[in-house]
Enzyme design. Structure first.
Site, mmCIF file in Angstrom:
data_model
loop_
_atom_site.group_PDB
_atom_site.id
_atom_site.type_symbol
_atom_site.label_atom_id
_atom_site.label_comp_id
_atom_site.label_asym_id
_atom_site.label_seq_id
_atom_site.Cartn_x
_atom_site.Cartn_y
_atom_site.Cartn_z
ATOM 1 N N CYS A 116 0.866 -1.190 0.000
ATOM 2 C CA CYS A 116 0.000 0.000 0.000
ATOM 3 C C CYS A 116 0.900 1.237 0.000
ATOM 4 O O CYS A 116 1.897 1.292 0.724
ATOM 5 C CB CYS A 116 -0.918 -0.013 1.214
ATOM 6 S SG CYS A 116 -2.017 -1.436 1.194
ATOM 7 N N CYS A 333 -0.591 3.990 13.008
ATOM 8 C CA CYS A 333 -0.970 3.163 11.864
ATOM 9 C C CYS A 333 -0.056 3.430 10.689
ATOM 10 O O CYS A 333 0.159 4.573 10.317
ATOM 11 C CB CYS A 333 -2.376 3.486 11.394
ATOM 12 S SG CYS A 333 -3.607 3.231 12.616
HETATM 13 N N1 SAH Z 1 -2.844 -5.368 6.233
HETATM 14 C C1 SAH Z 1 -3.904 -5.041 7.153
HETATM 15 C C2 SAH Z 1 -3.356 -4.866 8.540
HETATM 16 C C3 SAH Z 1 -2.499 -3.647 8.735
HETATM 17 S S1 SAH Z 1 -3.512 -2.552 9.565
HETATM 18 C C4 SAH Z 1 -4.687 -3.862 6.648
HETATM 19 O O1 SAH Z 1 -4.313 -3.323 5.628
HETATM 20 O O2 SAH Z 1 -5.725 -3.542 7.218
HETATM 21 C C5 SAH Z 1 -2.791 -1.083 9.510
HETATM 22 C C6 SAH Z 1 -3.832 0.021 9.453
HETATM 23 O O3 SAH Z 1 -3.104 1.235 9.368
HETATM 24 C C7 SAH Z 1 -4.674 -0.062 8.204
HETATM 25 O O4 SAH Z 1 -5.978 0.436 8.363
HETATM 26 C C8 SAH Z 1 -3.864 0.793 7.290
HETATM 27 O O5 SAH Z 1 -4.551 1.158 6.162
HETATM 28 C C9 SAH Z 1 -3.502 1.918 8.215
HETATM 29 N N2 SAH Z 1 -2.372 2.729 7.739
HETATM 30 C C10 SAH Z 1 -1.316 2.322 7.026
HETATM 31 N N3 SAH Z 1 -0.495 3.347 6.750
HETATM 32 C C11 SAH Z 1 -1.043 4.449 7.299
HETATM 33 C C12 SAH Z 1 -0.656 5.812 7.380
HETATM 34 N N4 SAH Z 1 0.476 6.268 6.804
HETATM 35 N N5 SAH Z 1 -1.472 6.648 8.049
HETATM 36 C C13 SAH Z 1 -2.595 6.194 8.646
HETATM 37 N N6 SAH Z 1 -2.997 4.928 8.609
HETATM 38 C C14 SAH Z 1 -2.242 4.059 7.944
#
Ligand code: SAH
Length: 352
Positions: A116, A333
């Site tokens: 992502c 996150c």
């Molecule tokens: N792979 C799973 C588990 C990881 S969860 C998933 O994608 O849901 C991690 C959470 O943090 C997810 O909701 C993801 O989208 C969020 N996240 C990732 N990078 C982030 C960022 N830079 N700022 C805020 N949220 C983020």
């Protein structure tokens, strides 16, 4: 001789081992009571077992294989734990204190395949799945680390939980069991980037888990860039699978939506979002994007965030704005990542 980690086992499986060794099976419950309830992670201190059985356990099993390398505390009380695995890979877990409880956040893979574009966890690619025991050990460390009761658990650390399906599900069943940590299924959240085969399996499990979907965009064109797995499992397929999931499990689904300046946070995005969520039993968690230095995304201003939220509310969507925790120690996150052994990524000010 290869020793197995005892945390990989269900109570029934340990009972079978004991019977095979010609011991009474009730010892299995004693052993797990020491480990999960009395916080004793050393067979030789399990004083209600015979010396002979303790030795047999030491010779055949391990309990803790991961090693706590470092712990960082944020100004807001969030604590990040960095662990070294037996193969020297590293992972992270986080304890997030809230008013009356602590929420633990655990990793499920070393690195991540899904790439992502706003997330630090995938930057170094994917190494491997975590073992069942490696997932449970993180929870034990988080439990030991806090004076409060750890009664909420989110699978939102590094990795995609539904891409390590069997190990994550067994770990959850163990963590949930009365003979183990007894953390209620409703207190356990699996977060997914939208890995449809996993969502389909999960709806057949009959578990009362919380499911959270990292949506982040309501148009394929934008989601393809933010969450590339969308090219394989586009939004229409994702929402129809979730419709089925909600019907089958009778549970609400949560959508995580990070707001990124200039990408997905204007009113037309809010309109698209309310359109695709119409009729779904869900709530939306808005998260102003956490910056990951190398990735170049920033959160929108306060006004835009509030306008976005307001539009969803007016469309009848249940929405919350997530308070950011642990940003100063890169524990928020999307900021969890594999540590580069040479670099020290911790800003000194995290401790001040
Ligand atoms: N792979 C799973 C588990 C990881 S969860 C998933 O994608 O849901 C991690 C959470 O943090 C997810 O909701 C993801 O989208 C969020 N996240 C990732 N990078 C982030 C960022 N830079 N700022 C805020 N949220 C983020």
């Amino acid at each position: 001789m290869h020793k197995e980690n005892i945390l990989n086992l269900y109570l029934k499986e340990l009972e079978q081992v004991l019977v095979k060794w010609q011991y009474e099976k009730f010892h299995a419950r004693q052993i797990f009571t020491w480990i999960y309830k009395k916080d004793v992670r050393d067979f030789s201190r399990m004083s209600d077992l015979s010396a002979e059985l303790r030795k047999k356990l030491v010779d055949n099993f391990t309990i803790l294989d991961i090693e706590l390398l470092k712990q960082l505390e944020s100004r807001d009380g969030t604590r990040k734990l960095l662990f070294k695995l037996k193969d020297t890979n590293t992972i992270e877990a986080v304890n997030i204190p809230t008013e009356k409880r602590v929420t633990g956040c655990v990793s499920t893979q070393v690195g991540c395949k899904f790439g992502c574009s706003f997330c630090a966890s995938g930057m170094l690619g994917f190494k491997r799945n975590l073992e069942i025991s490696e997932i449970i050990e993180q929870v034990l460390f988080l439990k030991d680390e806090t004076d409060e009761r750890l009664n909420n658990l989110v699978f939102m650390g590094i990795g995609e939980p539904l891409d390590n399906y069997d190990n994550v599900l067994k770990a959850i069943r163990i963590i949930n069991a009365p003979w183990s940590l007894n953390i209620g299924a409703r207190k356990i959240t699996i977060s997914t980037c939208g890995f449809i085969p996993g969502i389909k399996r999960l709806m057949e499990e009959g578990l009362q888990l919380e499911l959270s979907v990292s949506l982040h965009a309501a148009e394929d064109k934008i989601r393809n860039i933010l969450v590339p797995i969308n090219k394989k499992y586009p939004l229409s397929e994702l929402t129809s699978t979730l419709k089925e999931y909600i019907k089958k499990t009778n549970r609400q689904v949560t959508f995580e939506y990070i707001l990124i300046e200039g990408v997905n946070s204007d009113i037309s995005s809010a309109k698209n979002l309310s359109r695709i969520l119409k009729g779904l039993n869900c709530k939306v968690n808005l998260i102003p994007c956490n910056s990951v230095e190398e990735l170049g995304y920033t959160p929108p201003g306060k006004l835009d965030i509030l306008l976005f939220k307001d539009h969803l509310i007016k469309s009848g969507i249940d929405v919350t704005l997530r308070i950011i925790r642990g940003r100063d120690i890169q524990a928020a996150c999307g900021q969890l990542r594999l540590e580069q052994p040479s670099a020290d990524p911790t800003p000194k000010k995290a401790f001040s």
